[in-house]
Design a protein around this motif. Structure first.
Motif, PDB file in Angstrom:
ATOM      1  N   LEU A  74      22.823   3.766  97.914  1.00 34.60           N
ATOM      2  CA  LEU A  74      22.496   2.347  97.775  1.00 34.60           C
ATOM      3  C   LEU A  74      23.704   1.465  98.078  1.00 34.60           C
ATOM      4  CD1 LEU A  74      20.198   2.284  94.616  1.00 34.60           C
ATOM      5  CD2 LEU A  74      19.565   2.348  97.030  1.00 34.60           C
ATOM      6  N   ASN A  75      24.896   1.947  97.744  1.00 41.94           N
ATOM      7  CA  ASN A  75      26.105   1.172  98.043  1.00 41.94           C
ATOM      8  C   ASN A  75      26.391   1.119  99.541  1.00 41.94           C
ATOM      9  OD1 ASN A  75      26.663   0.541  95.372  1.00 41.94           O
ATOM     10  ND2 ASN A  75      27.933   2.358  95.047  1.00 41.94           N
ATOM     11  N   MET A  76      25.773   2.005 100.294  1.00 45.02           N
ATOM     12  CA  MET A  76      25.943   2.020 101.750  1.00 45.02           C
ATOM     13  C   MET A  76      24.868   1.203 102.450  1.00 45.02           C
ATOM     14  SD  MET A  76      26.820   6.080 102.156  1.00 45.02           S
ATOM     15  CE  MET A  76      27.002   6.031 103.937  1.00 45.02           C
ATOM     16  N   SER A  77      23.936   0.649 101.680  1.00 48.54           N
ATOM     17  CA  SER A  77      22.843  -0.126 102.256  1.00 48.54           C
ATOM     18  C   SER A  77      22.739  -1.467 101.567  1.00 48.54           C
ATOM     19  CB  SER A  77      21.524   0.642 102.108  1.00 48.54           C
ATOM     20  OG  SER A  77      20.442  -0.125 102.554  1.00 48.54           O
ATOM     21  N   SER A  78      22.254  -2.451 102.316  1.00 50.30           N
ATOM     22  CA  SER A  78      22.137  -3.803 101.760  1.00 50.30           C
ATOM     23  C   SER A  78      20.782  -4.042 101.103  1.00 50.30           C
ATOM     24  CB  SER A  78      22.348  -4.846 102.866  1.00 50.30           C
ATOM     25  OG  SER A  78      21.407  -4.651 103.919  1.00 50.30           O
ATOM     26  N   ASN A  79      19.801  -3.220 101.416  1.00 52.61           N
ATOM     27  CA  ASN A  79      18.465  -3.431 100.876  1.00 52.61           C
ATOM     28  C   ASN A  79      17.887  -2.136 100.328  1.00 52.61           C
ATOM     29  OD1 ASN A  79      17.968  -6.292 101.741  1.00 52.61           O
ATOM     30  ND2 ASN A  79      18.267  -5.377 103.762  1.00 52.61           N
ATOM     31  N   TYR A  80      17.044  -2.272  99.316  1.00 48.83           N
ATOM     32  CA  TYR A  80      16.361  -1.106  98.777  1.00 48.83           C
ATOM     33  C   TYR A  80      15.131  -1.563  98.023  1.00 48.83           C
ATOM     34  CZ  TYR A  80      18.787  -2.426  94.451  1.00 48.83           C
ATOM     35  OH  TYR A  80      19.265  -3.123  93.373  1.00 48.83           O
ATOM     36  N   HIS A  81      14.247  -0.623  97.733  1.00 49.26           N
ATOM     37  CA  HIS A  81      13.008  -0.906  97.022  1.00 49.26           C
ATOM     38  C   HIS A  81      13.214  -0.751  95.519  1.00 49.26           C
ATOM     39  CE1 HIS A  81      10.009  -0.971 100.354  1.00 49.26           C
ATOM     40  NE2 HIS A  81      10.944  -0.279 100.969  1.00 49.26           N
ATOM     41  N   LEU A  82      12.827  -1.746  94.775  1.00 51.32           N
ATOM     42  CA  LEU A  82      12.826  -1.591  93.323  1.00 51.32           C
ATOM     43  C   LEU A  82      11.772  -0.554  92.948  1.00 51.32           C
ATOM     44  CD1 LEU A  82      13.095  -5.323  92.154  1.00 51.32           C
ATOM     45  CD2 LEU A  82      14.892  -3.581  92.144  1.00 51.32           C
TER      46      LEU A  82
END
Length: 354
Positions: free
Chosen positions: A126-134
């Motif tokens: 997640l720290n390597m990506s700007s977006n994610y699904h809650l």
């Protein structure tokens, strides 16, 4: 298995005998080893093809499953590549295949390790990506769990939304993993298991996965360099590799073998061989020589009294490592899968948290 009949079985045995003669002749320095092998192989294949034709023209057609099974057997018999699978290690875990999901049994330390290794994998990605699904933070991420055993790590990663492929050379382990995931319809869709070594899936899975996890595996492989090379081949450029294993120190011998196996018995005696433990410096060297960049090395500590794991600075016993495969120019990072899924699917289904 070979064509579903006795003739097919004879073909398989002929192939095995031909391979045996080739190896024996080669060891003796026989210049005619290859010629003898080719003759035996030709005869075995002709016999097998004749059986296939006979069945195809009769009332018992050859099924696709039988053909695939036969091809896999031939591939295993005549593969000239090095294998990372250690047959002695397989025999050890064969006896424990039905005990994977006993949280108080031989694998209790692996169950509790999920409390730190799953968040480590999740948060790093997640720290390597700007977006994610809650709820489904790893939705869209393709993960390969190498040496998955009974699926102890595959399942929580699947609950985080990832698409997980778990492989293990022991069929009994895969049966246990398949049975357990079947209790959860969501996991049944997100996780697939295969009885296979890492080498056997390379050709069909070149640069397929965003993430590879090899947790408590590398200290059991026969050829670590081959293992790392195969990981690089099936991982996408800029993909992540997560490894947890045991350092090769005097302290790891005392705690990991003498105390853990012989005194406390938290793992079965004979599970580990100190000679196969891997210092982080050696693992980092192998990774970097195969196109990886090591990003994180964290020490891990197991408390047998509380049955829990925690992070520590020292890597003298257990440690976790995160490495990233070098990228190819013009290709997007696999971690962009999180961003892509975010844009394509603005809402997420409910998922479990770790």
């Amino acid at each position: 298995m070979w064509g579903g009949g006795g003739g097919g079985g004879r073909a398989a045995r002929a192939l095995t005998r031909a391979l045996g003669r080739r190896r024996a002749a080669a060891a003796a320095g026989d210049d005619h080893a290859d010629l003898s092998f080719q003759t035996g192989l030709r005869g075995a294949l002709q016999s097998y093809n004749w059986k296939i034709q006979l069945k195809s023209s009769g009332t018992l057609p050859v099924s696709l499953t039988e053909i695939r099974s036969s091809m896999l057997t031939m591939k295993r018999l005549f593969s000239t590549s090095h294998s990372s699978v250690d047959s002695k290690e397989m025999k050890k875990f064969q006896l424990l295949a039905h005990k994977w999901w006993d949280e108080e049994g031989e694998f209790s330390a692996l169950h509790s390790m999920n409390d730190i290794r799953v968040p480590f994998i999740r948060d790093t990605l997640l720290n390597m990506s700007s977006n994610y699904h809650l709820g489904n933070p790893l939705s869209g991420v393709k993960i390969l769990d190498v040496g998955c055993g009974g699926g102890l790590l595959s399942e929580p990663l699947g609950r985080l939304g990832a698409s997980v492929t778990g492989i293990d050379p022991l069929e009994d382990n895969i049966r246990t993993a398949d049975q357990h995931k079947s209790f959860d319809p969501v996991l049944a869709k997100r996780i697939q298991y295969k009885s296979s070594s890492l080498e056997e899936i390379v050709e069909e899975s070149m640069e397929t996965f965003d993430v590879i996890v090899a947790s408590e595996v590398v200290e059991h492989v026969a050829d670590l360099e081959t293992f790392i090379k195969c990981c690089s081949q099936v991982l996408k450029p800029e993909g992540s590799l997560f490894i947890t294993t045991i350092n090769k120190t005097q302290l790891s011998y005392v705690l990991g073998i003498v105390v853990a196996e012989k005194i406390i018995g938290i793992v079965p005696e004979g599970t580990h061989e100190w000679e196969k433990f891997v210092p982080p410096e050696e693992l980092e060297r192998l990774l970097e020589s195969n196109g990886f960049s090591v990003k994180t090395v964290n020490g891990m500590l197991y408390n047998p009294l509380s049955g829990s794991w925690s992070w520590m600075e020292s890597t003298s016993v257990n440690y976790a490592m995160h490495a990233v495969k070098s990228g190819a120019q013009g290709q997007s990072s696999p971690t962009d899968a999180l961003s892509e899924m975010e844009s394509e699917q603005p809402s997420a289904t409910a998922g479990a948290t770790v």
